[in-house]
Design an enzyme around this catalytic site. Structure first.
Site, PDB file in Angstrom:
ATOM      1  N   ARG A   1      -3.101  -8.236  12.747  1.00 56.29           N
ATOM      2  CA  ARG A   1      -1.991  -7.362  13.368  1.00 56.29           C
ATOM      3  C   ARG A   1      -1.157  -8.496  14.241  1.00 56.29           C
ATOM      4  O   ARG A   1      -1.563  -9.379  14.573  1.00 56.29           O
ATOM      5  CB  ARG A   1      -2.584  -6.551  14.389  1.00 56.29           C
ATOM      6  CG  ARG A   1      -3.326  -5.228  13.732  1.00 56.29           C
ATOM      7  CD  ARG A   1      -2.237  -4.500  12.974  1.00 56.29           C
ATOM      8  NE  ARG A   1      -2.903  -3.077  12.393  1.00 56.29           N
ATOM      9  CZ  ARG A   1      -3.381  -3.095  10.978  1.00 56.29           C
ATOM     10  NH1 ARG A   1      -3.422  -4.349  10.333  1.00 56.29           N
ATOM     11  NH2 ARG A   1      -3.890  -2.043  10.686  1.00 56.29           N
TER      12      ARG A   1
ATOM     13  N   ASP B   1     -19.939  -2.984  -9.627  1.00 51.74           N
ATOM     14  CA  ASP B   1     -20.955  -2.316 -10.338  1.00 51.74           C
ATOM     15  C   ASP B   1     -21.836  -3.192 -10.964  1.00 51.74           C
ATOM     16  O   ASP B   1     -21.919  -4.399 -10.709  1.00 51.74           O
ATOM     17  CB  ASP B   1     -19.560  -1.804 -11.387  1.00 51.74           C
ATOM     18  CG  ASP B   1     -20.053  -0.555 -12.090  1.00 51.74           C
ATOM     19  OD1 ASP B   1     -21.461  -0.332 -12.288  1.00 51.74           O
ATOM     20  OD2 ASP B   1     -19.357   0.564 -11.917  1.00 51.74           O
ATOM     21  N   ILE B   2     -22.562  -2.603 -12.033  1.00 48.83           N
ATOM     22  CA  ILE B   2     -23.562  -3.417 -12.646  1.00 48.83           C
ATOM     23  C   ILE B   2     -22.815  -4.829 -13.317  1.00 48.83           C
ATOM     24  O   ILE B   2     -21.595  -4.443 -13.849  1.00 48.83           O
ATOM     25  CB  ILE B   2     -24.478  -2.667 -13.564  1.00 48.83           C
ATOM     26  CG1 ILE B   2     -23.661  -2.056 -14.837  1.00 48.83           C
ATOM     27  CG2 ILE B   2     -25.351  -1.798 -12.798  1.00 48.83           C
ATOM     28  CD1 ILE B   2     -24.631  -1.265 -15.602  1.00 48.83           C
TER      29      ILE B   2
ATOM     30  N   GLY C   1      -0.602  -5.849   5.996  1.00 51.18           N
ATOM     31  CA  GLY C   1      -0.163  -4.521   5.620  1.00 51.18           C
ATOM     32  C   GLY C   1       0.791  -4.016   6.390  1.00 51.18           C
ATOM     33  O   GLY C   1       1.931  -4.240   6.587  1.00 51.18           O
TER      34      GLY C   1
ATOM     35  N   ASP D   1       0.891  -1.169   0.126  1.00 52.51           N
ATOM     36  CA  ASP D   1      -0.049  -0.072   0.100  1.00 52.51           C
ATOM     37  C   ASP D   1       1.081   1.253   0.147  1.00 52.51           C
ATOM     38  O   ASP D   1       1.209   2.027   1.035  1.00 52.51           O
ATOM     39  CB  ASP D   1      -0.838   0.031   1.233  1.00 52.51           C
ATOM     40  CG  ASP D   1      -2.251  -1.057   1.078  1.00 52.51           C
ATOM     41  OD1 ASP D   1      -2.293  -1.255  -0.216  1.00 52.51           O
ATOM     42  OD2 ASP D   1      -2.647  -1.568   1.847  1.00 52.51           O
TER      43      ASP D   1
ATOM     44  N   THR E   1     -20.800  -3.667 -16.580  1.00 50.14           N
ATOM     45  CA  THR E   1     -19.547  -2.798 -16.472  1.00 50.14           C
ATOM     46  C   THR E   1     -18.521  -3.555 -15.467  1.00 50.14           C
ATOM     47  O   THR E   1     -17.283  -3.356 -15.870  1.00 50.14           O
ATOM     48  CB  THR E   1     -19.996  -1.476 -15.609  1.00 50.14           C
ATOM     49  OG1 THR E   1     -21.146  -0.920 -16.352  1.00 50.14           O
ATOM     50  CG2 THR E   1     -18.572  -0.828 -15.310  1.00 50.14           C
TER      51      THR E   1
ATOM     52  N   LEU F   1      -8.965  -4.841  -6.433  1.00 50.75           N
ATOM     53  CA  LEU F   1      -9.617  -3.587  -6.952  1.00 50.75           C
ATOM     54  C   LEU F   1     -10.719  -3.535  -6.381  1.00 50.75           C
ATOM     55  O   LEU F   1     -11.650  -2.518  -6.319  1.00 50.75           O
ATOM     56  CB  LEU F   1      -9.502  -3.650  -8.242  1.00 50.75           C
ATOM     57  CG  LEU F   1      -8.137  -3.543  -9.162  1.00 50.75           C
ATOM     58  CD1 LEU F   1      -8.515  -3.616 -10.737  1.00 50.75           C
ATOM     59  CD2 LEU F   1      -7.432  -2.359  -8.589  1.00 50.75           C
ATOM     60  N   LYS F   2     -11.311  -4.364  -5.665  1.00 49.31           N
ATOM     61  CA  LYS F   2     -12.837  -4.622  -5.138  1.00 49.31           C
ATOM     62  C   LYS F   2     -13.898  -4.060  -6.011  1.00 49.31           C
ATOM     63  O   LYS F   2     -14.433  -3.132  -5.687  1.00 49.31           O
ATOM     64  CB  LYS F   2     -12.831  -3.922  -3.696  1.00 49.31           C
ATOM     65  CG  LYS F   2     -11.918  -4.456  -2.578  1.00 49.31           C
ATOM     66  CD  LYS F   2     -12.116  -3.614  -1.465  1.00 49.31           C
ATOM     67  CE  LYS F   2     -11.100  -4.397  -0.212  1.00 49.31           C
ATOM     68  NZ  LYS F   2      -9.678  -3.792  -0.391  1.00 49.31           N
TER      69      LYS F   2
HETATM   70  O1  C5P Z   1      -2.535  -2.184   6.962  1.00 48.96           O
HETATM   71  P1  C5P Z   1      -3.570  -3.454   6.852  1.00 48.96           P
HETATM   72  O2  C5P Z   1      -3.077  -4.850   7.233  1.00 48.96           O
HETATM   73  O3  C5P Z   1      -4.596  -3.023   7.838  1.00 48.96           O
HETATM   74  O4  C5P Z   1      -3.978  -3.676   5.446  1.00 48.96           O
HETATM   75  C1  C5P Z   1      -5.225  -4.364   5.065  1.00 48.96           C
HETATM   76  C2  C5P Z   1      -5.030  -4.411   3.450  1.00 48.96           C
HETATM   77  O5  C5P Z   1      -6.183  -5.362   3.074  1.00 48.96           O
HETATM   78  C3  C5P Z   1      -5.595  -3.156   2.525  1.00 48.96           C
HETATM   79  O6  C5P Z   1      -4.785  -3.134   1.523  1.00 48.96           O
HETATM   80  C4  C5P Z   1      -7.071  -3.121   2.572  1.00 48.96           C
HETATM   81  O7  C5P Z   1      -7.213  -2.657   1.364  1.00 48.96           O
HETATM   82  C5  C5P Z   1      -7.164  -4.719   2.350  1.00 48.96           C
HETATM   83  N1  C5P Z   1      -8.517  -5.220   2.569  1.00 48.96           N
HETATM   84  C6  C5P Z   1      -8.962  -4.886   4.098  1.00 48.96           C
HETATM   85  N2  C5P Z   1     -10.229  -5.507   4.262  1.00 48.96           N
HETATM   86  C7  C5P Z   1     -10.792  -6.075   3.209  1.00 48.96           C
HETATM   87  C8  C5P Z   1     -10.384  -6.417   2.064  1.00 48.96           C
HETATM   88  C9  C5P Z   1      -8.946  -5.910   1.983  1.00 48.96           C
HETATM   89  O8  C5P Z   1      -8.450  -4.484   4.770  1.00 48.96           O
HETATM   90  N3  C5P Z   1     -12.180  -6.633   3.516  1.00 48.96           N
END
Ligand code: C5P
Length: 234
Positions: A180, A65-66, A209, A11, A69, A61-62
């Protein structure tokens, strides 16, 4: 530990940071797969980098949309040959999920569609605010059924729901963000868990992340390895 999928959330929009994350999380002890989200994909160099990227990756990219698309969006990504996973929102509904999976299959049979249920930043109160009357757990389970029926390859939920989903859908690929390392800041996430607790709940892979990419990446990767070695957690 090599059989555990660790998706590292790359990220940042800074290309040299991206390269650093990939290099410094690489270790013979873990199976680390890079995940690129909106921040990098929308950045100036993001798409070009991913087109030429030589290792398997997840494009988060989550899409929501319809159906037409959403399907066209998948088609527009077909030049990203190493893209192995793409995320879509289960909220897009059954028809969208089914259409996306069908399109993905026609592009590349190895391309996996993962459907995001309730974002890990949300909790029961946030759902209520949005007008939902069901709890996070109820909605995730309901959406898991929809995802399965639509033929998608996996589900994204929090590790707090993973046990429940696994009980009902024994073979489903379950990936959980909101992870975490012990003691790390929750930040904007609501439904969090440590890597060990997530794997105890039978997830197929975890997304990490900030616990990895914030601060010293090499040290954080070692912290993750040490944590995973210690089944009791820290
Ligand atoms: O930094 P952290 O570990 O919180 O990052 C989580 C990652 O997972 C981010 O890139 C976020 O966009 C992605 N994500 C999320 N929850 C979801 C799907 C994806 O946090 N339901």
């Amino acid at each position: 530990m090599k059989h555990k999928n660790i998706f590292v959330a790359c990220d940042t929009s800074n290309l040299s940071e991206i390269k650093k994350i990939i290099k410094q999380t690489r270790t013979s002890k873990l199976k680390v797969i890079p995940k690129f989200g909106l921040q990098f994909f929308y950045s100036k160099n993001g798409r070009r980098f991913l087109k030429n990227f030589k290792q398997d990756f997840w494009l988060d990219l989550k899409i929501n949309d319809i159906p037409q698309t959403a399907v066209s969006a998948i088609d527009s990504l077909k030049d990203l040959k190493k893209c192995k996973y793409i995320t879509v929102h289960a909220n897009g509904g059954f028809r969208m999920l089914k259409a996306i999976k069908k399109k993905a299959k026609s592009i590349n049979k190895d391309l996996q569609i993962l459907a995001v249920t309730i974002l890990t930043s949300l909790n029961n109160r946030s759902l209520k605010e949005m007008g939902h009357t069901k709890s996070v757990k109820q909605l995730v389970l309901k959406q898991a059924g929809l995802i399965k029926k639509a033929g998608c390859d996996g589900i994204v939920c929090s590790a707090q729901e993973a046990k429940m989903v696994r009980k009902k859908y024994k073979k489903l690929f379950i990936v959980t963000p909101g992870i975490r390392l012990p003691g790390d800041n929750t930040d904007d996430q609501s439904r969090i868990m440590t890597p060990n607790d997530a794997f105890k709940n039978k997830v197929s892979g975890i997304v990490i992340g900030r616990s990895l990419i914030k601060g010293n990446i090499k040290n954080n990767t070692q912290r993750l390895i040490d944590h995973l070695k210690n089944d009791q957690g820290v």
